[in-house]
Design a protein around this motif. Structure first.
Motif, PDB file in Angstrom:
ATOM      1  N   SER A  41       0.526  -0.834   0.178  1.00  0.00           N
ATOM      2  CA  SER A  41      -0.066  -0.404  -0.110  1.00  0.00           C
ATOM      3  C   SER A  41       0.938   1.333  -0.329  1.00  0.00           C
ATOM      4  N   ILE A  42       0.521   2.310  -0.604  1.00  0.00           N
ATOM      5  CA  ILE A  42       1.093   3.471  -0.668  1.00  0.00           C
ATOM      6  C   ILE A  42       0.527   4.690  -0.232  1.00  0.00           C
ATOM      7  N   LYS A  43       0.495   5.902   0.470  1.00  0.00           N
ATOM      8  CA  LYS A  43      -0.298   7.065   0.490  1.00  0.00           C
ATOM      9  C   LYS A  43       0.924   8.222   0.003  1.00  0.00           C
ATOM     10  N   TRP A  44      -0.046   9.140  -0.702  1.00  0.00           N
ATOM     11  CA  TRP A  44       1.378   9.892  -1.658  1.00  0.00           C
ATOM     12  C   TRP A  44       0.202  10.792  -1.463  1.00  0.00           C
ATOM     13  N   SER A  45       1.005  12.658  -0.739  1.00  0.00           N
ATOM     14  CA  SER A  45       0.260  13.690  -0.658  1.00  0.00           C
ATOM     15  C   SER A  45       0.990  15.139  -1.311  1.00  0.00           C
ATOM     16  N   GLY A  46       1.027  15.727  -1.558  1.00  0.00           N
ATOM     17  CA  GLY A  46       1.698  16.617  -2.215  1.00  0.00           C
ATOM     18  C   GLY A  46       3.047  16.766  -2.759  1.00  0.00           C
ATOM     19  N   GLY A  47       2.715  15.675  -3.700  1.00  0.00           N
ATOM     20  CA  GLY A  47       4.129  14.595  -4.632  1.00  0.00           C
ATOM     21  C   GLY A  47       5.479  14.116  -4.094  1.00  0.00           C
ATOM     22  N   PHE A  48       4.971  13.749  -2.374  1.00  0.00           N
ATOM     23  CA  PHE A  48       5.759  13.259  -2.172  1.00  0.00           C
ATOM     24  C   PHE A  48       5.068  11.921  -2.062  1.00  0.00           C
ATOM     25  N   THR A  49       5.727  10.854  -1.541  1.00  0.00           N
ATOM     26  CA  THR A  49       4.899   9.762  -1.120  1.00  0.00           C
ATOM     27  C   THR A  49       5.436   9.075   0.830  1.00  0.00           C
ATOM     28  N   LEU A  50       4.560   9.705   1.661  1.00  0.00           N
ATOM     29  CA  LEU A  50       3.748   9.753   3.047  1.00  0.00           C
ATOM     30  C   LEU A  50       4.496   8.378   3.444  1.00  0.00           C
ATOM     31  N   TYR A  51       3.914   7.322   2.651  1.00  0.00           N
ATOM     32  CA  TYR A  51       3.972   5.979   3.522  1.00  0.00           C
ATOM     33  C   TYR A  51       4.030   4.310   2.660  1.00  0.00           C
ATOM     34  N   VAL A  52       4.995   3.645   2.581  1.00  0.00           N
ATOM     35  CA  VAL A  52       4.551   2.523   2.024  1.00  0.00           C
ATOM     36  C   VAL A  52       4.354   1.520   2.852  1.00  0.00           C
ATOM     37  N   ASP A  53       3.834   0.860   2.599  1.00  0.00           N
ATOM     38  CA  ASP A  53       4.571  -0.866   3.153  1.00  0.00           C
ATOM     39  C   ASP A  53       3.560  -1.916   2.232  1.00  0.00           C
ATOM     40  N   TYR A  54       4.772  -3.372   2.904  1.00  0.00           N
ATOM     41  CA  TYR A  54       4.634  -4.185   2.161  1.00  0.00           C
ATOM     42  C   TYR A  54       4.216  -5.127   3.288  1.00  0.00           C
ATOM     43  N   ALA A  55       3.944  -6.260   2.326  1.00  0.00           N
ATOM     44  CA  ALA A  55       3.546  -7.739   3.059  1.00  0.00           C
ATOM     45  C   ALA A  55       5.226  -8.069   3.140  1.00  0.00           C
ATOM     46  N   ASP A  56       5.277  -9.372   4.339  1.00  0.00           N
ATOM     47  CA  ASP A  56       6.669  -9.861   4.570  1.00  0.00           C
ATOM     48  C   ASP A  56       6.685 -10.345   3.272  1.00  0.00           C
ATOM     49  N   SER A  57       5.962 -10.996   2.767  1.00  0.00           N
ATOM     50  CA  SER A  57       6.221 -12.041   2.483  1.00  0.00           C
ATOM     51  C   SER A  57       6.969 -11.537   0.484  1.00  0.00           C
ATOM     52  N   VAL A  58       6.865 -10.637   0.466  1.00  0.00           N
ATOM     53  CA  VAL A  58       6.808  -9.425  -0.866  1.00  0.00           C
ATOM     54  C   VAL A  58       8.519  -8.784  -0.828  1.00  0.00           C
ATOM     55  N   LYS A  59       7.590  -8.582   0.363  1.00  0.00           N
ATOM     56  CA  LYS A  59       9.598  -7.092   0.729  1.00  0.00           C
ATOM     57  C   LYS A  59      10.399  -7.837  -0.122  1.00  0.00           C
ATOM     58  N   GLY A  60      11.259  -6.418  -0.616  1.00  0.00           N
ATOM     59  CA  GLY A  60      12.181  -6.014  -1.258  1.00  0.00           C
ATOM     60  C   GLY A  60      12.260  -6.735  -2.321  1.00  0.00           C
ATOM     61  N   ARG A  61      11.142  -7.752  -3.046  1.00  0.00           N
ATOM     62  CA  ARG A  61      11.207  -8.264  -4.375  1.00  0.00           C
ATOM     63  C   ARG A  61       9.787  -6.824  -5.126  1.00  0.00           C
ATOM     64  N   PHE A  62       9.124  -6.987  -4.484  1.00  0.00           N
ATOM     65  CA  PHE A  62       7.757  -6.019  -4.894  1.00  0.00           C
ATOM     66  C   PHE A  62       8.167  -4.303  -4.728  1.00  0.00           C
ATOM     67  N   THR A  63       7.878  -3.772  -5.529  1.00  0.00           N
ATOM     68  CA  THR A  63       7.982  -2.405  -5.436  1.00  0.00           C
ATOM     69  C   THR A  63       6.160  -1.353  -5.827  1.00  0.00           C
ATOM     70  N   ILE A  64       6.102  -0.973  -4.877  1.00  0.00           N
ATOM     71  CA  ILE A  64       4.801  -0.263  -5.548  1.00  0.00           C
ATOM     72  C   ILE A  64       5.059   1.579  -5.338  1.00  0.00           C
ATOM     73  N   SER A  65       4.661   1.699  -6.798  1.00  0.00           N
ATOM     74  CA  SER A  65       4.564   2.904  -6.841  1.00  0.00           C
ATOM     75  C   SER A  65       3.329   4.053  -7.264  1.00  0.00           C
ATOM     76  N   ARG A  66       3.200   5.135  -7.664  1.00  0.00           N
ATOM     77  CA  ARG A  66       1.945   5.888  -8.518  1.00  0.00           C
ATOM     78  C   ARG A  66       2.386   7.324  -8.806  1.00  0.00           C
ATOM     79  N   ASP A  67       1.518   8.181 -10.215  1.00  0.00           N
ATOM     80  CA  ASP A  67       1.989   8.754 -10.367  1.00  0.00           C
ATOM     81  C   ASP A  67       0.058   9.589 -10.930  1.00  0.00           C
ATOM     82  N   ASN A  68       0.515  10.531  -9.758  1.00  0.00           N
ATOM     83  CA  ASN A  68      -1.134  10.912 -10.038  1.00  0.00           C
ATOM     84  C   ASN A  68      -1.001  11.647 -11.050  1.00  0.00           C
ATOM     85  N   ALA A  69       0.072  12.346 -11.739  1.00  0.00           N
ATOM     86  CA  ALA A  69      -0.071  13.316 -13.118  1.00  0.00           C
ATOM     87  C   ALA A  69      -0.930  12.438 -14.068  1.00  0.00           C
ATOM     88  N   LYS A  70      -0.980  10.920 -13.777  1.00  0.00           N
ATOM     89  CA  LYS A  70      -1.426  10.071 -14.864  1.00  0.00           C
ATOM     90  C   LYS A  70      -2.566   9.653 -14.564  1.00  0.00           C
TER      91      LYS A  70
END
Length: 125
Positions: free
Chosen positions: A50-79
């Motif tokens: 999960s990811i929380k984003w505000s004002g152009g900055f990523t405020l918080y990301v969280d990963y399940a232990d099973s995917v940590k280090g292998r998966f990356t969450i991101s978002r492009d609010n402009a798109k």
């Protein structure tokens, strides 16, 4: 109101990579937290990231232990798009992957208000 559409799933060999996308409609998408969940056959839906984003900055990301280090969450609010980059995939990552939007990040799927239809990810051994 937010509508979400996932794409990017498919069949990949173990050790490979996939990049999932979540296209959102609705001008308020940037105010929502975004999450990714997955559900394998016969199993309950489980939190991935999960990811929380505000004002152009990523405020918080969280990963399940099973995917940590292998998966990356991101978002492009402009798109109005979110992504889940999945590397070093394992057969146990096989599932239908869903993106979701809600008022805050959470590992609890019932706290998300909006869901996509899901995209299948299959990892062969």
């Amino acid at each position: 109101q937010v509508q979400l559409v996932e794409s990017g799933g498919g069949l990949v060999q173990a050790g490979g990579s996939l990049r999932l996308s979540c296209a959102a409609s609705g001008r308020t998408f940037s105010t929502y937290a975004m999450g990714w969940f997955r559900q394998a056959p016969g199993k309950e839906r489980e939190f991935v990231a999960s990811i929380k984003w505000s004002g152009g900055f990523t405020l918080y990301v969280d990963y399940a232990d099973s995917v940590k280090g292998r998966f990356t969450i991101s978002r492009d609010n402009a798109k109005n798009t979110g992504h889940l980059q999945m590397n070093s995939l394992k057969p146990e990552d096989t599932a239908v992957y869903y993106c979701a939007a809600g008022p805050r990040t959470s590992r609890v799927y019932s706290l998300y208000n909006y869901w996509g239809q899901g995209t299948q990810v299959t990892v062969s051994s």
